[in-house]
Design a protein around this motif. Structure first.
Motif, PDB file in Angstrom:
ATOM      1  N   ALA A  59       0.848  -1.192   0.000  1.00  0.00           N
ATOM      2  CA  ALA A  59       0.000   0.000   0.000  1.00  0.00           C
ATOM      3  C   ALA A  59       0.882   1.240   0.000  1.00  0.00           C
ATOM      4  O   ALA A  59       0.604   2.227  -0.656  1.00  0.00           O
ATOM      5  N   LYS A  60       1.989   1.141   0.706  1.00  0.00           N
ATOM      6  CA  LYS A  60       2.897   2.276   0.817  1.00  0.00           C
ATOM      7  C   LYS A  60       3.493   2.619  -0.552  1.00  0.00           C
ATOM      8  O   LYS A  60       3.534   3.773  -0.952  1.00  0.00           O
ATOM      9  N   ASN A  61       3.914   1.602  -1.287  1.00  0.00           N
ATOM     10  CA  ASN A  61       4.470   1.816  -2.628  1.00  0.00           C
ATOM     11  C   ASN A  61       3.457   2.493  -3.538  1.00  0.00           C
ATOM     12  O   ASN A  61       3.779   3.412  -4.266  1.00  0.00           O
ATOM     13  N   ALA A  62       2.239   1.971  -3.518  1.00  0.00           N
ATOM     14  CA  ALA A  62       1.204   2.509  -4.384  1.00  0.00           C
ATOM     15  C   ALA A  62       0.971   3.980  -4.066  1.00  0.00           C
ATOM     16  O   ALA A  62       0.810   4.804  -4.949  1.00  0.00           O
ATOM     17  N   LYS A  63       0.987   4.313  -2.803  1.00  0.00           N
ATOM     18  CA  LYS A  63       0.793   5.689  -2.378  1.00  0.00           C
ATOM     19  C   LYS A  63       1.915   6.567  -2.903  1.00  0.00           C
ATOM     20  O   LYS A  63       1.688   7.633  -3.453  1.00  0.00           O
ATOM     21  N   ALA A  64       3.137   6.081  -2.779  1.00  0.00           N
ATOM     22  CA  ALA A  64       4.281   6.849  -3.247  1.00  0.00           C
ATOM     23  C   ALA A  64       4.141   7.110  -4.745  1.00  0.00           C
ATOM     24  O   ALA A  64       4.377   8.215  -5.217  1.00  0.00           O
ATOM     25  N   ALA A  65       3.687   6.087  -5.472  1.00  0.00           N
ATOM     26  CA  ALA A  65       3.525   6.238  -6.907  1.00  0.00           C
ATOM     27  C   ALA A  65       2.478   7.290  -7.223  1.00  0.00           C
ATOM     28  O   ALA A  65       2.620   8.066  -8.151  1.00  0.00           O
ATOM     29  N   GLU A  66       1.438   7.355  -6.416  1.00  0.00           N
ATOM     30  CA  GLU A  66       0.361   8.324  -6.673  1.00  0.00           C
ATOM     31  C   GLU A  66       0.822   9.761  -6.516  1.00  0.00           C
ATOM     32  O   GLU A  66       0.209  10.668  -7.028  1.00  0.00           O
ATOM     33  N   THR A  67       1.891   9.961  -5.765  1.00  0.00           N
ATOM     34  CA  THR A  67       2.317  11.334  -5.538  1.00  0.00           C
ATOM     35  C   THR A  67       3.262  11.837  -6.637  1.00  0.00           C
ATOM     36  O   THR A  67       3.781  12.926  -6.543  1.00  0.00           O
ATOM     37  N   LEU A  68       3.485  11.043  -7.676  1.00  0.00           N
ATOM     38  CA  LEU A  68       4.303  11.527  -8.791  1.00  0.00           C
ATOM     39  C   LEU A  68       3.676  12.787  -9.371  1.00  0.00           C
ATOM     40  O   LEU A  68       2.469  12.848  -9.548  1.00  0.00           O
ATOM     41  N   PRO A  69       4.494  13.790  -9.670  1.00  0.00           N
ATOM     42  CA  PRO A  69       3.931  15.026 -10.238  1.00  0.00           C
ATOM     43  C   PRO A  69       3.265  14.756 -11.589  1.00  0.00           C
ATOM     44  O   PRO A  69       3.630  13.814 -12.291  1.00  0.00           O
ATOM     45  N   GLU A  70       2.316  15.611 -11.909  1.00  0.00           N
ATOM     46  CA  GLU A  70       1.497  15.427 -13.098  1.00  0.00           C
ATOM     47  C   GLU A  70       2.327  15.291 -14.375  1.00  0.00           C
ATOM     48  O   GLU A  70       2.032  14.492 -15.240  1.00  0.00           O
ATOM     49  N   ASN A  71       3.401  16.074 -14.464  1.00  0.00           N
ATOM     50  CA  ASN A  71       4.209  16.063 -15.692  1.00  0.00           C
ATOM     51  C   ASN A  71       5.431  15.166 -15.554  1.00  0.00           C
ATOM     52  O   ASN A  71       6.434  15.341 -16.230  1.00  0.00           O
ATOM     53  N   PHE A  72       5.329  14.189 -14.660  1.00  0.00           N
ATOM     54  CA  PHE A  72       6.491  13.334 -14.393  1.00  0.00           C
ATOM     55  C   PHE A  72       6.885  12.496 -15.608  1.00  0.00           C
ATOM     56  O   PHE A  72       6.050  11.848 -16.226  1.00  0.00           O
ATOM     57  N   VAL A  73       8.154  12.546 -15.944  1.00  0.00           N
ATOM     58  CA  VAL A  73       8.687  11.706 -17.018  1.00  0.00           C
ATOM     59  C   VAL A  73       9.898  10.977 -16.435  1.00  0.00           C
ATOM     60  O   VAL A  73      10.774  11.614 -15.864  1.00  0.00           O
ATOM     61  N   PRO A  74       9.963   9.643 -16.564  1.00  0.00           N
ATOM     62  CA  PRO A  74      11.140   8.940 -16.033  1.00  0.00           C
ATOM     63  C   PRO A  74      12.386   9.406 -16.767  1.00  0.00           C
ATOM     64  O   PRO A  74      12.316   9.715 -17.963  1.00  0.00           O
ATOM     65  N   PRO A  75      13.522   9.483 -16.090  1.00  0.00           N
ATOM     66  CA  PRO A  75      14.743   9.948 -16.752  1.00  0.00           C
ATOM     67  C   PRO A  75      15.180   8.992 -17.853  1.00  0.00           C
ATOM     68  O   PRO A  75      14.912   7.789 -17.777  1.00  0.00           O
TER      69      PRO A  75
END
Ligand code: HEC
Ligand code: HEC
Length: 343
Positions: free
Chosen positions: A27-43
């Motif tokens: 659940a913790k991982n999923a939460k962390a993923a949800e907080t990615l900024p809207e314009n997030f692009v992986p490097p």
């Protein structure tokens, strides 16, 4: 189709990839993923590398095999060690933790299903028996870490190591006997017979090992052998990455094809002259499949531009090899003339 709001889409994708598809995100991982900024692009890749301990990675590779087989296991081992050491961006990849794996094997997470990146590599690509998954998975992890020029020189050495090493390595036999591997219960705790395959194919590697050991391909011992091979390959991948970072890759693992392969590659390499035998490509150990060289002594069936028969060509190659042209030219080709598979 209803257009998803971008933020919602990202949230959903994150939850989907993290939790539903891989079935491993807490659940913790999923939460962390949800907080990615809207314009997030992986490097962009590569994501970088820092020196790792090959012996730790060997143990991770062995553990990884128990959940995600050879392809998933070697990938997971290297990526997990990188995630633990470097964190971002490696923590973007859906990788169950070591503790989750061990808990699962201890029966603490019944019904949980693991699916790993590169798991398709199992048994030489979904049990087809081609390239061994432990090489495939490790090569993929290496591609995350270093620029592609380095990927080529490291992975070709890894392939060669696979052809020549006597598996399982003494180290992993030792870890099993001394109960130093992570799984709570091993498929076999014995020191297993060792064999080399002269081939990168799962089919050949497993076949030769079964023949030597007397264990069937469906035995627990064969499976345990492959878990150890997975650890061994992950450890070697990290050894080569460490050497690359220190600039001594060639000292740590000199890239040497067998004399047989070199003698074939004098004529057979990726090139433009059909008549001269440039109708193949690759560096696999030729002798693992071609052992009857008589076609070269018979009259050439195919027309050549020079009107020579293959026998004449073979004579020329012998001279070339004796003069020492062969090895040097071939080594050059490996690094320069075949930079990538663009054709
Ligand atoms: C001196 C050059 C030369 C060397 C060395 C050489 N070959 Fe060839 N080989 C040729 C040529 C030329 C052809 C035929 C191409 C043609 O007919 O135009 C050929 C054809 C072949 C074929 C197809 C034969 C057939 O009749 O179907 C195989 C297989 C092959 N080589 C394997 C090998 C292997 C394995 C080695 C190393 C042990 C090797 N060759 C070394 C030049 C060479
Ligand atoms: C995994 C097995 C395997 C390995 C390893 C392998 N070959 Fe082959 N090779 C084959 C098969 C199968 C064919 C197709 C034979 C046919 O057409 O009858 C072939 C065909 C060829 C041909 C003829 C081209 C053609 O398609 O007919 C040449 C030349 C050749 N191989 C050279 C090499 C050389 C040189 C190496 C080492 C660098 C090598 N091979 C490694 C299996 C292998």
């Amino acid at each position: 189709m209803k257009k998803l709001h971008r933020r919602n889409f990202i949230k959903r994708a994150a939850v989907l990839s993290g939790a539903a598809i891989c079935g491993v995100a807490t659940a913790k991982n999923a939460k962390a993923a949800e907080t990615l900024p809207e314009n997030f692009v992986p490097p962009a890749m590569p994501w970088g590398y820092q020196e790792l301990d090959p012996e730790y990675v060997r143990k991770l590779g062995h553990l990884g095999y128990y959940l995600e087989e050879c392809g998933g296991g070697s990938f997971w081992a290297i990526m997990t060690a990188l995630k633990e050491k470097i964190g971002y961006p490696y923590n973007l990849t859906p990788l169950p933790t070591k503790e989750e794996f061990i808990d699962h094997l201890s029966g603490k997470s019944k019904g949980k299903h693991f699916q790993g990146i590169m798991q398709y590599g199992v048994g030489g690509v979904v049990n087809y028996g081609s390239l061994c998954g432990s090489v495939n998975g490790a090569a993929s992890a290496i591609t995350f870490a270093v620029p592609f020029d380095a990927v080529k020189s490291i992975v070709s050495r890894l392939m060669r190591y696979y052809e020549t090493e006597t598996f399982p390595n003494v180290k992993s036999n030792e870890y099993a006997v001394n109960k130093e591997f992570y799984p709570p219960k091993y498929k076999s705790g014995k020191a297993l017979p060792r064999s080399s395959s002269n081939s990168v194919l799962c089919h050949v590697s497993v076949g030769k090992w079964c023949e030597k050991s007397g264990y069937a391909s469906g035995s627990k011992e064969r499976s345990e052998r492959c878990a150890r091979v997975t650890g061994d390959m992950a450890a070697m991948a990290v050894t080569l990455l460490n050497a690359h970072m220190k600039g001594n890759l060639e000292t740590v693992f000199p890239m040497k094809l067998s004399q047989d392969t070199v003698s074939c590659r004098v004529c057979h390499f990726k090139g433009k002259k059909f008549e001269a035998g440039q109708i193949t490509r690759g560096f696999m150990e030729c002798s693992s499949c071609h052992n009857d060289m008589t076609p070269h002594l018979a009259e050439n069936k195919m027309k050549t531009a020079y009107g020579m028969n293959v026998g004449t060509w073979a004579g020329a190659a012998a001279i070339g090899t004796v003069a020492g042209i062969g090895t040097h030219a071939i080594a050059g080709r490996l690094s320069k003339e075949e930079p990538h598979d663009e054709e």
